[in-house]
Design a protein around this motif. Structure first.
Motif, PDB file in Angstrom:
ATOM      1  N   GLY A  18      -3.362   4.668   0.470  1.00 24.33           N
ATOM      2  CA  GLY A  18      -3.465   3.227   0.674  1.00 24.33           C
ATOM      3  C   GLY A  18      -4.245   2.918   1.938  1.00 24.33           C
ATOM      4  O   GLY A  18      -3.982   3.498   2.995  1.00 24.33           O
TER       5      GLY A  18
ATOM      6  N   GLU B 250       2.291   1.711  -3.530  1.00 24.41           N
ATOM      7  CA  GLU B 250       1.232   2.179  -4.428  1.00 24.41           C
ATOM      8  C   GLU B 250       0.938   3.663  -4.198  1.00 24.41           C
ATOM      9  O   GLU B 250       0.832   4.449  -5.143  1.00 24.41           O
ATOM     10  CB  GLU B 250      -0.043   1.362  -4.201  1.00 24.41           C
ATOM     11  CG  GLU B 250       0.007  -0.059  -4.721  1.00 24.41           C
ATOM     12  CD  GLU B 250      -0.228  -0.135  -6.224  1.00 24.41           C
ATOM     13  OE1 GLU B 250      -0.516   0.912  -6.837  1.00 24.41           O
ATOM     14  OE2 GLU B 250      -0.112  -1.241  -6.777  1.00 24.41           O
TER      15      GLU B 250
ATOM     16  N   ALA C  82       0.830  -1.209   0.000  1.00 25.44           N
ATOM     17  CA  ALA C  82       0.000   0.000   0.000  1.00 25.44           C
ATOM     18  C   ALA C  82       0.863   1.257   0.000  1.00 25.44           C
ATOM     19  O   ALA C  82       0.542   2.255  -0.665  1.00 25.44           O
ATOM     20  CB  ALA C  82      -0.923  -0.010   1.218  1.00 25.44           C
TER      21      ALA C  82
ATOM     22  N   LYS D 205      -6.016   2.834  -3.051  1.00 28.96           N
ATOM     23  CA  LYS D 205      -5.868   1.385  -3.184  1.00 28.96           C
ATOM     24  C   LYS D 205      -6.253   0.730  -1.857  1.00 28.96           C
ATOM     25  O   LYS D 205      -5.655   1.019  -0.817  1.00 28.96           O
ATOM     26  CB  LYS D 205      -4.427   1.008  -3.540  1.00 28.96           C
ATOM     27  CG  LYS D 205      -3.881   1.737  -4.766  1.00 28.96           C
ATOM     28  CD  LYS D 205      -4.686   1.434  -6.013  1.00 28.96           C
ATOM     29  CE  LYS D 205      -4.078   2.154  -7.222  1.00 28.96           C
ATOM     30  NZ  LYS D 205      -4.904   1.994  -8.432  1.00 28.96           N
TER      31      LYS D 205
END
Length: 449
Positions: free
Chosen positions: A260, A251, A248, A341
């Motif tokens: 995240g 990302e 996370a 995400k």
């Protein structure tokens, strides 16, 4: 001296000098007083020839509280686990069974393996059955013969080779099956709900006057079982949770306006989230069930009244709810496009095998259960208390859940690490301090601050 006995739980309590209290576990001789004893075969086992002291002293106990003042009473103790010089089962007499119940957890197969290998290699037991599919397997499914060869490499696999399920507890049918099959040692692996069932099974066995030892091995990936330092599978879960947090973090840092959200296990106890956050140092905000939080206004996360087969509440997905609230906030009020995400590694974590630490720990738990059952103890679970393995009465681990203490220094360390607000005003904090037990948060290594 015997100072009291709880009429509801039949727990034996022995008092000594300086405020010493032993919360003892039942023994087969409590209701079958004329049982013969036998020499423990461990003293003839070549593998144990290097051990300085073969057996645990019958009077050894483990203190629940080790940080005391000079004038403090000695407090509550539990009977120390380990091999005894005299045992109450001959090797050829033992017909054991193992059952796994509830959700999956890293290390389940290791516990099964070490119970089987412990019985076989330490005590020469050959008759061991695996109960297929949880409690209902006692009366609704076939059994699985377990030998060291069958379980040889199962610790390298996730899940449980015996299968598992929630619910299916019918005390009368289960004890009938135990009696009909001639089983005299029952090893039950499961969480607090499972151990409540194990306690009822033990009571029915005692009521019928059967020579059957019932031992529980506590299993909960959330680490929400009280008294013991930690539950097996927890170390693995924290280690694996960090992978999700790292994903996370990568990302979120690799794209404009990236966010995240990682949802971890912990229905009512936030230990995995707390320790994974402290270990990763990449988390900006950690939300756990024990610490109330708010987003905007008084709108709350609504629970349902539905329950699963084990009696646990079916809770809505807080990760999806929180992700949607964040998206709504930025798109509605901030007029900003974000890239969020949401990662939920729950089933990936549950299904993996235990790591090295959990495998060793699972071995110690299994052997403690085997030693206790062979020595005639029954109606107990095993686990480390302040680093020493002990036998604990069922009722002590089913009476409440272990939870993160948000007025403890460990939670303060997390707040300092993430720089997040505590979400509690002074009035709410005072209420929490009144409600929380005066015990420190348990640490991964079994110590306490």
């Amino acid at each position: 001296m015997e100072c009291s006995e709880n009429s509801q739980t039949n727990m034996k309590v022995t008092c000594g000098e300086a405020g010493y209290v032993l919360e003892d576990v039942p023994h087969l001789t409590d209701y079958l007083p004329d049982l013969p004893t036998f020499a423990n075969p461990l003293q003839f086992n070549p593998a144990y020839s290097v051990v300085k002291q073969y057996f645990v002293n019958v009077d050894d106990s483990v203190a629940q509280k080790i940080v005391v003042h000079k004038d403090s009473p000695r407090g509550v103790h539990f009977r120390r686990a380990g091999p005894r010089q005299r045992i109450y089962f001959e090797s050829d007499e033992v017909h054991a069974c193992v059952v796994t119940c509830g959700g999956l957890c890293p290390g389940l197969n290791t516990v099964i393996r070490e119970i089987v290998c412990g019985l076989y290699h330490m005590y020469g037991v050959n008759k061991i059955l695996g109960i297929d599919g949880g409690y209902r397997g006692f009366y609704a499914k076939n059994t699985v013969p377990l030998t060291p060869k069958v379980v040889d490499d199962i610790h390298k696999r996730g899940g449980t080779i015996l299968g598992t399920s929630r619910g299916g507890h019918d005390t009368s049918k289960i004890v009938d099956s135990i009696q009909d099959r001639g089983i005299n040692q029952v090893y039950i692996i499961g969480g607090d709900g499972t151990q409540k069932g194990a306690s009822v099974i033990f009571e029915e066995i005692r009521r019928r006057g059967l020579k059957v030892a019932v031992a529980g091995i506590p299993k909960t990936i959330d680490n929400d079982i009280p008294v013991i330092d930690k539950s097996f599978g927890f170390d693995t879960a924290v280690e694996e949770a960090q992978r999700a947090i790292n994903a996370a973090h990568v990302e979120a840092g690799s794209i404009e306006n990236g966010l995240g959200v990682v949802k971890l296990m912990g229905r009512y106890s936030g230990f995995i989230a707390m320790y994974a956050t402290l270990a990763s140092r990449d988390v900006d905000c950690c939300l756990i069930p024990e610490s109330p939080f708010y987003l905007e206004g008084k709108e709350s996360f609504q629970n349902t009244d539905l329950k699963d087969a084990s009696g646990n509440k079916l809770l809505p997905d807080v990760g999806l709810w929180l992700s949607q609230k964040i998206k709504d906030h930025f798109s509605g009020q901030q007029k900003m496009v974000i890239n969020l995400k949401h990662i939920d590694p729950t089933y990936m974590i549950r299904a993996i095998p235990g790591n090295a630490s959990d495998n060793v720990y699972s071995t110690l738990l299994s052997h403690s259960a085997v030693h206790g059952a062979m020595a005639g103890y029954t109606g107990f679970i095993v686990g480390p208390v302040n680093g020493r393995h002990a036998m604990i009465p069922f009722n002590r681990i089913t009476e409440r859940q272990n939870k993160v203490v948000i007025t403890d220094r460990m939670w303060a360390r997390l707040l300092a690490s993430t720089n997040q607000p505590s979400f509690l005003n002074s009035k709410e904090l005072a209420e929490v301090q009144k409600e929380e037990p005066q015990t420190p948060t348990q640490l991964v290594d079994g110590g306490k601050f």
